[in-house]
Design an enzyme around this catalytic site. Structure first.
Site, PDB file in Angstrom:
ATOM      1  N   GLU A   1       3.484 -55.222 -78.323  1.00 51.85           N
ATOM      2  CA  GLU A   1       3.682 -53.832 -77.928  1.00 51.85           C
ATOM      3  C   GLU A   1       4.961 -53.198 -78.487  1.00 51.85           C
ATOM      4  O   GLU A   1       5.003 -51.995 -78.725  1.00 51.85           O
ATOM      5  CB  GLU A   1       3.715 -53.721 -76.388  1.00 51.85           C
ATOM      6  CG  GLU A   1       2.411 -54.050 -75.710  1.00 51.85           C
ATOM      7  CD  GLU A   1       1.391 -52.923 -75.815  1.00 51.85           C
ATOM      8  OE1 GLU A   1       1.686 -51.909 -76.467  1.00 51.85           O
ATOM      9  OE2 GLU A   1       0.286 -53.066 -75.259  1.00 51.85           O
TER      10      GLU A   1
ATOM     11  N   SER B   1     -12.490 -79.689 -19.508  1.00 52.56           N
ATOM     12  CA  SER B   1     -11.712 -80.746 -18.841  1.00 52.56           C
ATOM     13  C   SER B   1     -10.351 -80.988 -19.479  1.00 52.56           C
ATOM     14  O   SER B   1      -9.659 -81.945 -19.097  1.00 52.56           O
ATOM     15  CB  SER B   1     -12.509 -82.058 -18.859  1.00 52.56           C
ATOM     16  OG  SER B   1     -13.691 -81.940 -18.091  1.00 52.56           O
TER      17      SER B   1
END
Length: 717
Positions: free
Chosen positions: A101, A363
């Protein structure tokens, strides 16, 4: 005379483009001249550049204890945009980006004048745009302001902003902004989101093929999408051009470039990570605006737990779900948390966090009742207690299998999860005292109506899985409360306080409960005694649970339907316990054995216990084993046979024993071990053991008699 033909628009377009480039070149040339002629004025002009917001919003990321991503969230406008990883981006990607770029990125001040002149000259010669002159700084400026740049005025504004950015944030700041804002198609921006979407990995380490694709896509993110077959060719060509530039620049060698060209493109977008998804959602809601939330989650254990939870319900109905938590009970850190078996799935209510939902604990609260009973001196693990029909006001509880075992030890009552014995103890303690103890252990216990009733101890209340695990962590920590936390550094930030380490039950009571729970038979094929655990099944089979701990870790499992409808045949011991053991197996070498008993723990058989502890007696009353009242008016308890000091010759594997007086039922022990429990008869047969032995018998009032004798076998026998 022929009229002139109309102008050709296609022919006019290159001339217009060339004209724009020439106009832009002249404008930038004048700008460059102004810089030389009046540097001070130019500097003031740049400093006065209107700046868009530089704080680019990024989505919240929730990370594991090692920094790896658990779950990311979109920003407010629905974009996937994330901050670059803390460990940085692969340097090779940055090198490829600059080579492709903006080769003079390191030397220019935002505008590459040489590139501008080159682009203008090519446009004049060819009558069209051949190459661009936009630098990375100018591209970042365009991405920041998201304004129009098709005309030369927009380009000039972009150039001014690029030079201002160079002064304001420098090269590193510009690169960081570009890496966040570069478009990758659809609602995805930034290199990190793109790497996760296309490769399922962080951009910290990339292959040359992966890095080149991430460089090529932002130039035309929609027309180069590799997940669309018609556009895959454009993506491949663009990637290979980047690879060629990288090879020419010496960033990669020829072999690496050739191998990268052979690498296939990704053909589908990947889902973003969603581990501990519901935990992450809860933390984000609790910390609005946070960019990075660090947790205590162990990523490997978390992934293993999610796999195990999903597998555990794979054969069930589509409405079945499951949840699990694993924590370190020494530090309180939550290491894995799975709130649902199928995140996002509608049939399984995959958006409901079942680790925090209030459900019946079945339980699993019983161990806390026994621990309180041990602390109050009401019982000992080897105390005898009645498992017979009993009424508590209008309530007549039943055992799960509707059977009764008669007189049993407390140890057996808890190990077999019998209901009547634990209700007797809870009645003696008082339900308000029981609930207060549970809450002191860190459990939010929700009861319906007014004051809590005895049914709480059998699951008649709402408790979350998270709180159950917290309560069992207290048992594992010798009876001291443990506050579970899932944020890194939370324990240090809180400091020592009145809650963390608060005494729930004594060390000996906690150990006695753990010792009993460690002797509950393990699921088939699993090691016995490795963990202390308890299972629970709620009324109507709506919830199946299992919670347990070893010397370092505590875990809990819930399986059921989030809507609360029954799951026929679902028992905690059959469906939840195997998953619990799987979680402990996943801890591998980190497993720690259960601790030895504290020195103050009373360890003795029933016959050697203090008389009040030999048989449970509710304060103020003694319930009859048969529907009458026990009174001390019966004949004294006496062993008639064998007499004390006798010597018997064994003729088989058993010897007869006989007594007189006392109050049935009777419990016989041979050398401290139960040999005949809750016998209603005055005669029994006990194991015959060669050598010296002690036989003892205890009646319903706790009175005990014992004899010592020697047993021999005949010669040749």
């Amino acid at each position: 005379m022929t009229s002139p033909s109309p102008p050709d628009p296609a022919a006019a377009r290159p001339r217009r483009q060339g004209g724009r480039i020439i106009a832009l070149t002249l404008a930038l040339g004048l700008l460059a001249g102004a810089m030389d002629a009046g540097r001070l004025q130019f500097d003031r002009w740049l400093d006065a550049t209107p700046m868009p917001p530089l704080a680019v919003p990024v989505g919240t990321e929730v990370v594991a204890r090692d920094g790896s991503l658990l779950r990311a969230f979109q920003v407010g406008d629905g974009l996937w945009r994330l901050a670059p990883p803390a460990s940085g981006v692969d340097p090779r990607l940055l090198d490829m980006l600059i080579a492709w770029e903006d080769r003079r990125f390191a030397s220019h001040h935002g505008v590459d004048w040489r590139a501008v002149l080159r682009a203008a000259g090519q446009a004049v010669r060819h009558g069209r745009i051949v190459s661009g002159a936009s630098t990375l700084s100018m591209q970042t400026a365009r991405l920041l302001e998201r304004g129009p740049t098709a005309d030369w005025r927009g380009k000039l504004r972009q150039a001014r902003l690029a030079m201002a950015l160079e002064r304001r944030i420098g090269k590193d700041g510009i690169l960081a902004l570009y890496l966040r804002l570069a478009p990758y198609g659809g609602n995805t921006e930034g290199v990190r989101a793109a790497a996760l979407m296309w490769f399922g990995k962080e951009p910290t380490r990339l292959t040359p093929a992966e890095a080149a694709l991430l460089v090529a896509l932002p130039q035309a993110p929609e027309s180069r999408r590799p997940d669309i077959a018609a556009r895959r060719g454009a993506a491949l060509a663009a990637r290979d051009r980047v690879l060629a530039r990288a090879e020419a620049a010496g960033i990669i060698d020829a072999d690496s470039a050739a191998l990268a060209r052979k690498t296939p493109l990704p053909t589908a977008r990947r889902a973003f990570p969603a581990h501990a998804a519901l935990l992450a959602e809860r933390l984000r809601a609790a910390h609005p605006g946070a960019v990075r939330i660090e947790t205590t989650i162990d990523p490997q254990l978390q992934r293993a737990a999610e796999t195990m939870v999903a597998r555990a319900i794979s054969d069930g109905s589509e409405r079945l779900s499951a949840a699990a938590i694993v924590a370190d009970h020494v530090t309180g850190e939550v290491l894995a948390e799975v709130g649902t078996a199928d995140f996002g799935a509608t049939p399984r209510a995959g958006f409901i966090d079942m680790t925090r939902a209030l459900r019946s604990p079945g339980s699993t609260l019983k161990p806390f009742v026994y621990a309180m009973g041990f602390d109050d001196g009401l019982i000992h693990p080897d105390s005898l207690i009645e498992d017979r029909p009993a009424s508590f006001g209008r309530w007549q509880p039943q055992n799960f299998d509707r059977q009764f075992r008669g007189t049993v030890t407390v140890r057996e009552a808890l190990r077999q999860s019998l209901n009547i014995p634990v209700v007797r103890i809870a009645d003696a303690l008082g339900p308000a005292r029981v609930v207060a103890g549970l809450r002191r252990a860190g459990m939010r216990v929700e009861t319906q109506g007014g004051a809590p009733g005895l049914a709480v101890v059998l699951g008649g209340a709402g408790v979350s899985l998270h709180d159950l695990v917290s309560g069992y962590a207290a048992l594992a920590q010798g009876g001291q409360r443990v506050v579970l936390h899932d944020l890194a550094g939370a324990a240090e930030a809180a400091g020592p306080g009145p809650v963390q380490g608060q005494r729930v039950v004594s060390r000996s009571a906690a150990w006695q409960v753990g010792d009993i729970l460690s002797r509950i038979p393990a699921p088939e094929g699993r090691a016995q005694g490795r963990i202390a655990y308890k299972t629970g099944t709620s009324y109507g089979h709506r919830d199946a649970l299992s919670v347990g701990y070893d010397g370092r870790f505590v875990a809990g499992v819930w399986i059921g339907r989030p809507d609360g409808t029954p799951v026929p045949g679902a028992f905690g011991g059959e469906v939840a316990a195997p998953l619990l053991f799987d979680l402990f197996d996943a801890l591998g070498a980190r497993h720690r054995p259960l601790p030895p008993p504290p020195p103050e723990t009373l360890i003795a058989p029933n016959a050697h216990l203090p008389i009040p502890l030999r048989r449970f007696t509710a304060p103020g009353r003694v319930a009859s084993a048969d529907a009458g009242r026990l009174t001390p008016d019966s004949d004294p308890l006496t062993i008639l046979f064998p007499p004390d000091g006798a010597e018997l010759e064994l003729t088989g594997d058993q010897i007869p024993v006989r007594l007189r007086g006392g109050v049935p039922p009777y419990t016989w022990l041979m050398n401290g071990r139960p040999a005949a429990i809750a016998s209603p008869l005055t005669e029994a047969r006990l194991p015959g053991l060669a050598g010296m032995s002690e036989i003892s018998v205890t009646d319903a009032l706790g009175r005990t008699q014992r004899v010592r004798l020697r047993m021999t076998r005949p010669l040749g026998g």
